[in-house]
Every structure is written in structure tokens, then in C-alpha cells.
Design an enzyme around this catalytic site. Structure first.
Site, PDB file in Angstrom:
ATOM      1  N   ILE A  18       2.897   2.569  -1.867  1.00 15.39           N
ATOM      2  CA  ILE A  18       2.805   1.205  -1.314  1.00 15.39           C
ATOM      3  C   ILE A  18       1.470   0.561  -1.707  1.00 15.39           C
ATOM      4  CG2 ILE A  18       2.641  -0.143   0.830  1.00 15.39           C
ATOM      5  CD1 ILE A  18       4.701   1.819   2.062  1.00 15.39           C
ATOM      6  N   ASP A  64     -13.443   8.139   1.100  1.00 17.44           N
ATOM      7  CA  ASP A  64     -12.621   8.626   2.210  1.00 17.44           C
ATOM      8  C   ASP A  64     -12.802   7.629   3.351  1.00 17.44           C
ATOM      9  OD1 ASP A  64     -11.628   9.784   4.505  1.00 17.44           O
ATOM     10  OD2 ASP A  64     -12.627  11.728   4.207  1.00 17.44           O
ATOM     11  N   ASN A  92      -4.474  -0.195   4.042  1.00 14.00           N
ATOM     12  CA  ASN A  92      -3.211   0.483   3.742  1.00 14.00           C
ATOM     13  C   ASN A  92      -3.300   2.001   3.881  1.00 14.00           C
ATOM     14  OD1 ASN A  92      -0.544   0.912   2.171  1.00 14.00           O
ATOM     15  ND2 ASN A  92      -2.070   2.024   0.957  1.00 14.00           N
ATOM     16  N   SER A 142       0.806  -1.132   9.488  1.00 14.52           N
ATOM     17  CA  SER A 142       1.203  -0.359  10.662  1.00 14.52           C
ATOM     18  C   SER A 142       2.507   0.360  10.323  1.00 14.52           C
ATOM     19  CB  SER A 142       1.343  -1.300  11.868  1.00 14.52           C
ATOM     20  OG  SER A 142       1.688  -0.574  13.018  1.00 14.52           O
ATOM     21  N   SER A 143       3.465   0.404  11.234  1.00 10.95           N
ATOM     22  CA  SER A 143       4.705   1.147  10.959  1.00 10.95           C
ATOM     23  C   SER A 143       5.762   0.829  12.009  1.00 10.95           C
ATOM     24  CB  SER A 143       4.418   2.652  10.985  1.00 10.95           C
ATOM     25  OG  SER A 143       5.607   3.389  10.877  1.00 10.95           O
ATOM     26  N   TYR A 157       0.732  10.193  14.749  1.00  8.87           N
ATOM     27  CA  TYR A 157       0.863   9.163  13.709  1.00  8.87           C
ATOM     28  C   TYR A 157       1.402   7.872  14.327  1.00  8.87           C
ATOM     29  CZ  TYR A 157       2.881   6.613   9.762  1.00  8.87           C
ATOM     30  OH  TYR A 157       3.222   5.623   8.865  1.00  8.87           O
ATOM     31  N   LYS A 161      -0.555   4.244  14.761  1.00 10.22           N
ATOM     32  CA  LYS A 161      -0.034   2.972  14.249  1.00 10.22           C
ATOM     33  C   LYS A 161       0.129   1.962  15.393  1.00 10.22           C
ATOM     34  CE  LYS A 161       0.313   3.916   9.814  1.00 10.22           C
ATOM     35  NZ  LYS A 161      -0.560   3.246   8.836  1.00 10.22           N
TER      36      LYS A 161
END
Ligand code: NAP
Length: 251
Positions: A18, A64, A92, A142-143, A157, A161
Site C-alpha cells: 500500500i 524505524d 502508512n 487506520s483499518s 493491532y 488502529k
């Protein structure tokens, strides 16, 4: 007509999947792009070459972004490459790291997951905010997991998000008066290494089959939405978390 000519963009984790699609799309629209990477040095070089072959400008910078010292390094090297201002920051970089149940969680895993997904977003935003000029845009990835709690073993995770989603709204309020818009994108199942690594084929097929559009999304489709949020065409949109999931879920 290119919509981002004269703009400078920083894309964290911009060297593959992505992130790479976002780097290339922003460059196609005319932006000069800082392609941040951590492990994927070859992918970063290839992304820069792809952009140059398209007539654009880009540099690859290793950092990082879960570490504040590295974020500072990314900022310093961005200034060296393109000067003392940017227009677009795309947070991202992110990852699941591993699927773990509640009983399997420990402090180091917590720090790792929250670090790469949330801490990176907070402190990259803080570091680059002074370089964003009027009408700058921050886009956080985000997700769908922030909406629905995520798949099996992805509690940290999904929660990280969720924090990105809420931070996006908070930053839209805090930075709006400076002319900076802050939005997030909540992708559903997008076919990348992320799922090659962590999601069984049978689950991917099931999710794709349950999606009204009957397929996984593509990295380029996410990148197109990022580009829209980066341009002036979205000038009155801020604080939004926009779903891109083929209709799998509505919020
Ligand atoms: P991916 O294939 O796993 O790529 C992850 C990217 O994050 C890589 O470019 C990686 O860079 C970078 N990254 C990881 N840790 C980093 C660190 N500490 N510092 C700098 N960069 C780091 O994931 P993807 O599918 O392209 O996902 C991109 C974003 O979309 C992530 O935030 C992910 O959570 C989100 N997302 C993806 C999906 C999906 O279905 N694929 C769905 C919802 C949300 P290096 O390889 O250079 O280390």
C-alpha cells in the site's frame, strides 16, 4: 492535469504494497516524495526508480518510525532532500506483527504493535507538523479492524488502529486552525504481503466472498483515495475515517 505539482510528501513505510502504491500515486500527481522504509531497502530503491522513470522526484530514507530518534532523522534528511517544508504526511507504516490471543500477550509485544501502528503516527505527526504549511494534509492509514475489533488474534493491532482513528479526529480539531486537514482511511481486506503473511487463504476467500464487490481490494485503490485526501479537491474534509472495503461493512 496533475493535482499535486509543487507539493512535497512524506510516506512512512512507502516502499512496498500500500505504501509503495501511495508513493507512486502522489508522484504521478506531481508531488516530490520521501519514501520512508525500514527493512525493505531494495523495495525503496525500486520505488524511487519507478517514480523517476515516470518523470517524478523521490528519495528513499531509512527510519524505524516506531523510534523517536529515527523520526527525527527522517525529518532532518527530508529537509536536506527537499527543504524546510512539506505539504503531505502519510502515516502508512504499520503491521500485525503476529496473531496472539489475550493469554499470549506480553509487554514487549504490546510495545512493538502499539509502537509501529500508533506511536509512529503520533510522533511523526508531531515532528512533521512544523513543516506542514497552510492547507497541508495528514492522512493516517487506520483499518476496518478499528471498527470491528479485527480478526482472530489481532486485538492489539485492532486497538492500535482504533487509537489512530481517534487521534485523527483529535488532530483534525487541534490542527484545523493552522489550515492542516487530518483524515484517516480504514481499508478492509487489501491483497498485500500483510495478508500473505498473516491470513489463511481460506479466510481471505471467505472475506472476499462476503464482500458485495466479491473481491479483495488493491493497493492502488487505497492510494487513489489517499491522493484525493491530499489534494484540494477534499478541502472541506477533515477528521474523517473513510472506509474502503468493497462494501464489506458500513459505519
Ligand atoms: P505490509 O505489506 O505489511 O507493509 C507494511 C509497511 O509498513 C512496509 O512498508 C514496512 O516497511 C512498513 N513498516 C513496518 N514497520 C515499520 C517501521 N518500524 N518503520 C518504518 N516502516 C515500517 O502492509 P500493507 O498491507 O501494505 O499495509 C499498509 C498499511 O495499511 C498498514 O498500516 C496496515 O496496517 C494498513 N492496513 C492494511 C490492510 C490490508 O488489508 N492490507 C487493511 C487495513 C489496514 P519495511 O518493509 O521497509 O520495514
Amino acid at each position: 492535469m496533475k493535482k499535486l505539482i509543487g507539493k512535497i510528501a512524506v510516506v512512512t513505510g512507502g516502499s512496498r504494497d500500500i505504501g509503495r502504491a501511495i508513493s507512486v500515486k502522489l508522484a504521478i500527481e506531481g508531488a516530490k516524495v520521501v519514501v520512508n522504509y525500514f527493512n525493505s531497502e531494495i523495495g525503496a530503491k525500486e520505488t524511487v526508480e519507478e517514480i523517476k522513470a515516470l518523470g517524478g522526484e523521490a528519495v528513499a530514507i531509512k527510519a524505524d518510525v516506531s523510534k523517536l530518534t529515527d523520526i527525527e532523522k527522517l525529518k532532518t534528511q527530508t529537509i536536506v532532500a527537499f527543504g524546510n517544508r512539506i505539504d503531505i504526511l502519510v502515516n502508512n507504516a504499520g503491521g500485525l506483527i503476529a496473531r496472539k490471543s489475550l493469554q499470549e500477550l506480553d509487554e514487549s509485544f504490546y510495545d512493538l504493535v502499539l509502537g509501529v501502528n500508533f506511536k509512529s503516527t503520533v510522533f511523526a505527526t508531531q515532528a512533521f507538523m512544523p513543516l506542514l504549511n497552510d492547507r497541508g494534509a495528514i492522512i493516517n492509514i487506520s483499518s476496518q479492524a478499528a471498527r470491528d475489533g479485527g480478526g482472530a488474534g489481532s486485538s492489539l493491532y485492532a486497538s492500535s488502529k482504533g487509537a489512530v482513528t481517534t487521534f485523527t479526529r483529535a488532530m483534525a480539531k487541534e490542527l484545523g486552525s493552522k489550515g492542516i486537514r487530518v483524515n484517516a482511511i480504514c481499508p478492509g481486506l487489501i491483497g498485500t504481503k500483510f495478508h500473505d503473511d498473516f491470513t489463511k487463504d481460506a479466510i481471505r476467500e471467505k472475506v472476499a466472498g462476503a464482500t458485495p464487490l466479491r473481491r479483495e481490494g488493491k493497493a492502488k485503490e487505497v492510494a487513489d483515495l489517499v491522493a484525493y485526501l491530499a489534494t484540494n479537491e477534499s478541502s472541506f474534509i477533515t477528521g474523517n475515517n473513510i472506509d474502503i472495503n468493497g462494501g464489506l461493512a458500513f459505519s
